[in-house]
Design an enzyme around this catalytic site. Structure first.
Site, PDB file in Angstrom:
ATOM      1  N   ASN A  11      35.858 -19.765 -16.510  1.00 38.53           N
ATOM      2  CA  ASN A  11      36.667 -18.541 -16.521  1.00 38.53           C
ATOM      3  C   ASN A  11      37.996 -18.909 -17.182  1.00 38.53           C
ATOM      4  OD1 ASN A  11      38.233 -16.304 -16.014  1.00 38.53           O
ATOM      5  ND2 ASN A  11      38.366 -16.629 -13.799  1.00 38.53           N
ATOM      6  N   LYS A  13      40.396 -17.076 -18.128  1.00 37.48           N
ATOM      7  CA  LYS A  13      41.565 -16.241 -17.800  1.00 37.48           C
ATOM      8  C   LYS A  13      42.316 -15.869 -19.088  1.00 37.48           C
ATOM      9  CE  LYS A  13      41.531 -18.492 -13.401  1.00 37.48           C
ATOM     10  NZ  LYS A  13      42.127 -18.566 -12.100  1.00 37.48           N
ATOM     11  N   HIS A 101      37.240 -10.376  -9.353  1.00 37.29           N
ATOM     12  CA  HIS A 101      38.048 -11.595  -9.237  1.00 37.29           C
ATOM     13  C   HIS A 101      39.332 -11.266  -8.462  1.00 37.29           C
ATOM     14  CE1 HIS A 101      40.473 -15.063 -10.189  1.00 37.29           C
ATOM     15  NE2 HIS A 101      39.355 -15.684 -10.530  1.00 37.29           N
ATOM     16  N   GLU A 103      42.292 -12.146  -8.834  1.00 42.33           N
ATOM     17  CA  GLU A 103      43.461 -11.823  -9.671  1.00 42.33           C
ATOM     18  C   GLU A 103      43.436 -10.345 -10.085  1.00 42.33           C
ATOM     19  OE1 GLU A 103      43.028 -15.090 -12.419  1.00 42.33           O
ATOM     20  OE2 GLU A 103      43.732 -16.474 -10.871  1.00 42.33           O
ATOM     21  N   GLU A 170      34.954 -17.369  -3.747  1.00 47.02           N
ATOM     22  CA  GLU A 170      36.223 -17.927  -4.191  1.00 47.02           C
ATOM     23  C   GLU A 170      37.300 -17.659  -3.135  1.00 47.02           C
ATOM     24  OE1 GLU A 170      36.353 -18.649  -8.663  1.00 47.02           O
ATOM     25  OE2 GLU A 170      37.130 -16.645  -8.351  1.00 47.02           O
ATOM     26  N   GLY A 176      43.440 -22.073  -8.336  1.00 46.57           N
ATOM     27  CA  GLY A 176      44.585 -22.583  -9.092  1.00 46.57           C
ATOM     28  C   GLY A 176      45.606 -23.350  -8.266  1.00 46.57           C
ATOM     29  N   SER A 214      39.685 -24.318  -7.723  1.00 44.40           N
ATOM     30  CA  SER A 214      40.162 -25.698  -7.914  1.00 44.40           C
ATOM     31  C   SER A 214      39.056 -26.739  -8.089  1.00 44.40           C
ATOM     32  CB  SER A 214      41.092 -26.112  -6.775  1.00 44.40           C
ATOM     33  OG  SER A 214      42.277 -25.329  -6.807  1.00 44.40           O
TER      34      SER A 214
HETATM   35  P1  PGA Z   1      40.579 -22.449 -10.756  1.00 48.69           P
HETATM   36  O1  PGA Z   1      40.146 -20.922 -10.927  1.00 48.69           O
HETATM   37  O2  PGA Z   1      39.369 -23.294 -11.019  1.00 48.69           O
HETATM   38  O3  PGA Z   1      41.667 -22.655 -11.769  1.00 48.69           O
HETATM   39  O4  PGA Z   1      41.056 -22.625  -9.357  1.00 48.69           O
HETATM   40  C1  PGA Z   1      38.910 -20.451 -10.494  1.00 48.69           C
HETATM   41  C2  PGA Z   1      38.782 -18.993 -10.791  1.00 48.69           C
HETATM   42  O5  PGA Z   1      39.800 -18.290 -10.829  1.00 48.69           O
HETATM   43  O6  PGA Z   1      37.675 -18.477 -10.994  1.00 48.69           O
END
Ligand code: PGA
Length: 253
Positions: A11, A13, A101, A103, A170, A176, A214
């Protein structure tokens, strides 16, 4: 029950430009060289809208598919400034789309809206990567299972084609941050999601459930000990081909 393939889904982003295709080409070359890994894996890159067409035209790879990170709830066209629909994604070569997601939930995507987006994506025959997970506050209140159950219940319906739906667990606080849940907690939650999916939707099919948050090339070893995890949704670490390749290699080590 576990699924046949392990998924490694990047992903990106809000990251990447046309030159970033080189990074994916490195992963393609790795796949060509190490068939022992790739025969058991599905690799998908969910990239920004601006890159889907270019990447899917320039890299015809039998190992790698492309997807988007969101879509509008209206399936085709409409007066929605700045939005992109599932049919538009389909036409530029996307095979997958991430929906729900955290976000995007923070930006206002509710369970109800997510349901409409999932329906639009399925009508366009896209594969949906449906994200669920609890915030830190919900976790601290012991509400993880309740939250996830509600997310599944409010956004999926019995009439959907479940072969086209992948779930991703998640924990919002793990995205992150470099923090990950205890491995036994991940196992318990993934099993919970699989059971709830079957119970709520009254289906026998065991869904594909990924872990995301992460994931990196060192903690992947720990996750690989849990056979119930069907793959990973990888944010930050997927932006580097080296890190992404190391995740796959270390997973199978
Ligand atoms: P990350 O993000 O691996 O940077 O923690 C995962 C995600 O947002 O799907």
């Amino acid at each position: 029950m576990t699924n046949k393939f392990k998924y490694f889904i990047g992903n990106w982003k809000m990251f990447g430009n046309l030159a970033s295709l080189n990074s994916i080409k490195q992963v393609h070359n790795f796949c060509l060289k190490f068939k022992k890994y790739t025969s058991k894996s599905k690799i998908i890159y969910c990239v920004p809208y601006t890159l889907i067409y270019f990447f899917s035209q320039k890299l015809k790879s039998k190992f790698i598919s492309f997807g988007a990170q969101n879509c509008h709830f209206v399936e085709t066209f409409g007066p929605y400034t700045g939005s992109v629909s599932a049919s538009m994604l389909k036409k530029v070569g996307a095979k997958y789309v991430i929906i729900g997601h955290s976000e995007n939930r923070f930006e206002g995507d509710t369970n109800k809206l997510i349901k409409q987006k999932i329906e639009s994506a399925l009508k366009q025959n896209l594969n949906v990567i449906f994200c669920v997970g609890e915030t830190l506050k919900e976790k601290n209140k012991g509400k993880t299972f309740k939250v996830i159950k509600n997310q599944i219940k409010s956004s999926l319906s019995k009439k959907y084609n479940f072969n086209k739906i992948i779930l991703a667990y998640e924990p919002v606080w793990a995205i992150g941050t470099g923090k990950i849940p205890k491995i036994q907690t991940v196992k318990k939650t993934i099993i919970f999601i699989k059971n709830q999916f079957q119970k709520i939707l009254k289906v026998k099919k065991t869904p594909v459930v990924l872990y995301g948050g992460s994931v990196n090339n060192s903690n992947i070893r720990m996750f690989s000990s849990i056979s119930e995890i069907d793959g990973f949704l990888i944010g930050g670490a997927s932006q580097s081909s080296k890190k992404f390749i190391d995740i796959i290699k270390n997973y199978y080590k």
